[in-house]
Design a protein around this motif. Structure first.
Motif, PDB file in Angstrom:
ATOM      1  N   TYR A  71      -4.372  -0.395  -2.743  1.00 27.62           N
ATOM      2  CA  TYR A  71      -5.140  -0.643  -1.520  1.00 27.62           C
ATOM      3  C   TYR A  71      -4.428   0.052  -0.367  1.00 27.62           C
ATOM      4  O   TYR A  71      -3.272  -0.253  -0.059  1.00 27.62           O
ATOM      5  CB  TYR A  71      -5.234  -2.154  -1.267  1.00 27.62           C
ATOM      6  N   HIS A 101      -9.214   1.861   3.222  1.00 30.78           N
ATOM      7  CA  HIS A 101     -10.126   0.765   2.922  1.00 30.78           C
ATOM      8  C   HIS A 101     -10.506  -0.047   4.143  1.00 30.78           C
ATOM      9  O   HIS A 101     -11.558  -0.713   4.134  1.00 30.78           O
ATOM     10  CB  HIS A 101      -9.497  -0.175   1.888  1.00 30.78           C
ATOM     11  N   LEU A 136     -11.002  -7.578   0.329  1.00 31.66           N
ATOM     12  CA  LEU A 136      -9.708  -7.710  -0.321  1.00 31.66           C
ATOM     13  C   LEU A 136      -9.665  -8.956  -1.198  1.00 31.66           C
ATOM     14  O   LEU A 136      -9.137  -8.917  -2.328  1.00 31.66           O
ATOM     15  CB  LEU A 136      -8.602  -7.779   0.731  1.00 31.66           C
TER      16      LEU A 136
END
Length: 396
Positions: A204, A209, A223
């Motif tokens: 991530y 993102h 998430l």
């Protein structure tokens, strides 16, 4: 003179002679004595018991139990007292005690269980091939031996068992270009290979993102969904997933709050077994100051000076990061120090070999001389580390 024969004749022919009188008197005396003995043994008055007739046929009646005779008390043996100067020898029956055999059997069973548990720990750790990971990190990461050793040690302790009470959070901090992102990529590549499932490794990037124009709440929900999917899949396969979160300094407070909630032990069981790796440049200024200050002091006077200084550095970084967010309180902080010129040359040679160029030492040193350095106590530390190595090699 004739009186004797006359008297015999006068008695008559039927009278006994004088030779028969003494035996008669003896018989009379014996009879009287027998009568006296019978009179002394007269039975008590009462009906005489009838004589028991023997049974005329076979019966199963149990015979009368015999009268019990009082048992003689067994004399207790005296205590054997051994002389103080002689050698004490226990009896054979006391030496071969059953309790001692049971104790030996119990000790053998416990030892076997402990050995089996240790073998299970080794089997669980061998699944992740931590020895191969350590060799790969030592070969590909330059100038960070202490950081590599600490990362491998933390992973080895955590991955020794599959059941955990809370996740493991590794926080890699350092200035730009010291190898934090490179270590994150190596960890992701290694875990994808040993777990044989790319879905159990999540990378991530906060810059990609969750860009700044996007709402923080949407990033938090995304998430949470990604972590839940990875955790559910890992629980089904009984494996420990890896989650690498880069650019942690760019994460909004909502994402940090979500991560802090995922680390709590009261969460579901599938969230407790996981390895989180946070890559951040927070505390880079403190690490730079620490390296330059220790370089000016020279080598430590005692062998334990360097580990104690690194421990003080980790404590200072934790105090600094906790003031920003309580997430860092539960993190295992791993500082990445500045790279000196020799490490930068190694970075150039490795990148040249990866791009197909011959890793010539003179050419690598020439490229490394074009970078900026901190010069302290005769040593040179790169300002940007190996950050500009890739761009410089691409110009060749």
């Amino acid at each position: 003179m004739d009186s004797g024969p006359r008297s015999a004749e006068a008695a008559g022919p039927g009278a006994p002679g004088p030779s028969l009188i003494p035996p008669l008197r003896a018989v009379v005396r014996l009879r009287r004595r027998v009568c006296l003995l019978r009179k002394r043994r007269v039975p008590p008055p009462g009906p005489a018991p009838a004589p028991a007739d023997p049974p005329q046929f076979f019966t199963f009646d149990s015979p009368e139990p015999p009268s019990r005779t009082p048992r003689k008390r067994r004399r207790r043996s005296r205590v054997v007292l051994y002389p103080e100067t002689s050698r004490k020898c226990r009896p054979r029956a006391e030496r071969r005690s059953r309790a001692q055999r049971c104790l030996l059997l119990l000790v053998a069973i416990v030892g076997f269980q402990v050995l089996n548990a240790i073998e299970n720990l080794d089997d669980n750790a061998q699944r992740y091939d931590l020895d191969g990971l350590e060799k790969a990190l030592q070969r590909a990461v330059f100038g960070q031996p202490a950081a590599v050793a600490r990362i491998v040690a933390l992973l080895r302790d955590y991955l020794a068992t599959h059941v955990h009470s809370r996740p493991l959070l590794l926080a890699l901090h350092g200035p730009s270009g010291v190898g934090k992102s490179h270590v994150g990529r190596l960890l992701a590549r290694h875990f994808r290979a040993v777990l044989e499932d790319g879905a159990l490794v999540l990378q991530y990037h906060a810059r990609h993102h969750c860009p700044r124009p996007r709402a923080a709440q949407g990033c938090r929900d995304e998430l949470a969904r990604l972590v839940a999917d990875v955790a559910e899949r890992a629980e089904a396969e009984e494996k420990t997933p890896l989650l690498v979160l880069d650019d942690a300094e760019r994460m909004p407070p909502a994402l940090l709050d979500e991560l802090h909630g995922l680390l709590q032990p009261q969460r579901a069981h599938r969230f407790r077994s996981a390895v989180y790796v946070l890559l951040s440049s927070q505390g880079g200024a403190e690490i730079t100051h620490f390296v330059l200050q220790n370089a000016s002091r020279g080598p430590p006077a005692r062998p334990d000076g360097a580990p104690r200084a690194e421990e003080e550095l980790r404590a200072g970084l934790r105090a600094l990061l906790v003031r920003a967010h309580p997430l860092w309180q539960a993190a295992a902080i791993v500082p990445f120090l500045l790279l000196d010129r020799r490490d930068v040359v190694s970075c150039f040679r490795d990148e040249m070999a990866a791009e197909g160029f011959f890793p010539e030492q003179a050419r690598a040193e020439l490229l490394a001389a074009q970078l900026q350095y901190y010069r302290v106590a005769g040593r040179e530390f790169a300002v940007t580390g190996c950050k500009q190595v890739v761009a410089s090699v691409n110009l060749l």
